[in-house]
Design an enzyme around this catalytic site. Structure first.
Site, PDB file in Angstrom:
ATOM      1  N   CYS A   1      27.608  -4.221  46.295  1.00 14.30           N
ATOM      2  CA  CYS A   1      28.803  -3.824  47.122  1.00 14.30           C
ATOM      3  C   CYS A   1      28.948  -2.345  47.063  1.00 14.30           C
ATOM      4  CB  CYS A   1      30.176  -4.448  46.427  1.00 14.30           C
ATOM      5  SG  CYS A   1      30.378  -3.955  44.549  1.00 14.30           S
TER       6      CYS A   1
ATOM      7  N   CYS B   1      27.199   3.210  45.163  1.00 11.66           N
ATOM      8  CA  CYS B   1      26.290   2.324  44.310  1.00 11.66           C
ATOM      9  C   CYS B   1      24.962   1.848  44.905  1.00 11.66           C
ATOM     10  CB  CYS B   1      27.188   1.045  43.838  1.00 11.66           C
ATOM     11  SG  CYS B   1      28.493   1.383  42.831  1.00 11.66           S
TER      12      CYS B   1
ATOM     13  N   HIS C   1      25.200   0.704  34.453  1.00 14.37           N
ATOM     14  CA  HIS C   1      25.071   0.913  35.803  1.00 14.37           C
ATOM     15  C   HIS C   1      25.304   2.395  35.971  1.00 14.37           C
ATOM     16  CE1 HIS C   1      25.750   0.744  40.003  1.00 14.37           C
ATOM     17  NE2 HIS C   1      27.239   0.286  39.987  1.00 14.37           N
TER      18      HIS C   1
ATOM     19  N   GLY D   1      31.487   1.034  47.118  1.00 13.89           N
ATOM     20  CA  GLY D   1      33.022   1.778  47.201  1.00 13.89           C
ATOM     21  C   GLY D   1      33.427   2.269  48.617  1.00 13.89           C
TER      22      GLY D   1
END
Length: 357
Positions: free
Chosen positions: A343, A45, A313, A345
Site C-alpha cells: 500500500c 512505501c 520498514h 500513503g
C-alpha cells in the site's frame, strides 16, 4: 566479473535528513565514475519497488546497458521535530482530507470498516515474528546482507547516558523472537486515548506490536539486459515482467494492493493461483490480512519469512528489499511467478511481477 558501470541509479529516501539527490550521491560514493547519473524517486512505501521498475524501464526503453534500482531510508532521522511539517492544500483538504491523515488512522479505519478483529491482527503479528526468527536462525537472510561498519548511539537505561559505539552490521536486528500473543494482546492501541487520558478512538486496534517497525536500511538491485548478463557470466536472480500502480480512497490506503494486483495480473494473463510466492508489505497487520482476504492469497505463500512487522520498514527501502528476498526465496522453493506489492500513503497500491530465473 564486474557488470558495466551503471548509467543511472534510481533511488529513494524520505529526504528528511539528507536532502540533495541521494541516488547520485550513492553512485559516486560507491565508486561509479562521475558520468553516472542518479534520480531520487518518492512514491512513499513503494519507492524501492518503483526504483527497480524504473531501472528496468531504463534498460528496456532507453537502451541503457545496466542500471541500479534501490531504496534507502533512515527513519530514525525523520522523526517529528527533525523535519518541517507539511503544508496542506485548501481544495484537497476539503475533498480528500485523508491524504494528510496519519497512516495509523487509516489502518484503524480499514480494520473497523471491514471487520478485521484485534485478535486476528495480533495473531498475524505473532506469526510474522515467528517466521522471521525461524528464517534468520536457518540463515535464509544471510545471502542478501552486505555487512557494513557504522556508529551506533547506545543509551544506558539507568543513567540515560548516550555513548557512541562502532559496530559492524551483519543482520537485521528488529526481530523479537520471544514475542508472545499475550504480550501483543496487552498493548494499548496507539490512537485509543488522547494525551490527557480521555477517549480518542475506542475502536482503535493498531498497536506498536501489530504495525511495522520504524527502522533504517538500504537495498539495491542491479538490472541489465539478459544477453549482457550472459556475456559477462553473471547469473540472474530473476526477470522483471511488469509493474503497475492503482489508486484508492486516501483514508483506506491500506487496501491499495487489492487494486494494483488484479490490474497487474490481468495485463499478464495470470490469476492469483498462478503466483507461487507473495511479498505483501506488512505496513500494518490489517494491510496484510485484508488484502490477503480480498485477493484470495494462500497464507502459506505470503510473507513466508516474515515481513515489515518483524524485520522493519524503512519506507523507501522496503520494496527493493522485498524484490531481492522474494527472488532468493523463490529460487530455494522452485517458484516461477512471484509478486511484490504494498500500500502507499495517500491512497495507492503498487505491484511488481517477476519471474525467478
Amino acid at each position: 566479473l564486474s557488470p558495466p558501470t551503471p548509467r543511472r541509479t534510481p533511488h529513494h529516501i524520505t529526504k528528511g535528513a539528507t536532502g540533495m539527490n541521494i541516488a547520485r550521491n550513492a553512485a559516486l560514493w560507491a565508486g561509479c565514475p562521475v558520468t553516472t547519473s542518479g534520480a531520487t524517486i518518492n512514491r512513499f512505501c513503494s519507492s524501492g519497488l518503483q526504483a527497480v521498475a524504473s531501472a528496468a524501464h531504463t534498460v528496456l526503453a532507453e537502451g541503457s546497458p545496466v542500471a541500479i534500482g534501490g531504496g534507502v531510508d533512515s527513519i530514525s532521522l525523520c522523526q517529528p521535530g527533525m523535519v518541517k511539517g507539511v503544508v496542506t492544500e485548501k481544495k484537497l483538504m476539503k475533498t480528500y482530507p485523508g491524504i494528510w491523515m496519519p497512516m495509523i488512522n487509516t489502518a484503524d479505519i480499514v480494520a473497523e470498516r471491514y471487520g478485521v478483529s484485534r485478535e486476528d491482527l495480533d495473531q498475524y503479528s505473532l506469526l510474522s515474528q515467528q517466521r522471521t526468527a525461524a528464517a534468520q536462525a536457518a540463515g535464509l537472510y544471510d545471502a542478501e546482507i552486505a555487512p557494513m561498519d557504522t556508529v551506533m548511539n547506545v543509551v544506558d537505561r539507568e543513567t540515560k547516558e548516550v555513548s557512541r559505539v562502532e559496530v559492524t552490521v551483519t543482520h537485521d536486528d528488529c526481530n523479537r523472537p520471544d514475542t508472545t500473543y499475550e504480550a501483543l494482546a496487552g498493548m494499548t492501541p496507539i490512537m485509543r486515548f488522547k494525551k490527557d487520558g480521555s477517549d480518542l478512538n475506542p475502536n482503535a486496534t493498531v498497536t506498536a506490536g501489530n504495525a511495522s517497525q520504524l527502522s533504517d536500511g538500504a537495498a539495491a538491485q542491479v538490472v541489465m539486459e539478459e544477453k549482457l548478463a550472459q556475456q559477462k557470466g553473471i547469473e540472474a536472480l530473476g526477470i522483471f515482467k511488469g509493474f503497475v500502480v492503482g489508486g484508492c480512497e486516501p483514508d483506506e490506503m491500506g487496501i491499495g494492493p487489492a487494486v494494483a494486483v488484479p490490474r497487474l495480473l490481468s495485463r499478464h494473463g495470470l490469476t492469483v493461483d498462478d503466483i507461487d510466492l507473495w511479498e505483501l508489505n506488512e505496513a500494518f497487520a490489517v494491510v496484510a490480512l485484508e488484502n490477503q482476504r480480498r485477493l484470495g492469497i494462500d497464507p502459506e505463500k505470503m510473507n513466508v519469512n516474515g515481513g515489515s512487522i518483524s524485520i522493519g520498514h524503512p519506507f523507501g527501502m522496503t520494496g527493493s528489499r522485498q524484490v531481492g528476498h522474494i527472488l532468493l526465496e523463490g529460487k530455494r522453493r522452485g517458484a516461477k511467478n512471484v509478486v511484490v506489492t504494498m500500500c502507499i500513503g495517500g491512497g495507492m497500491g503498487a505491484a511488481g511481477l517477476f519471474e525467478v530465473a
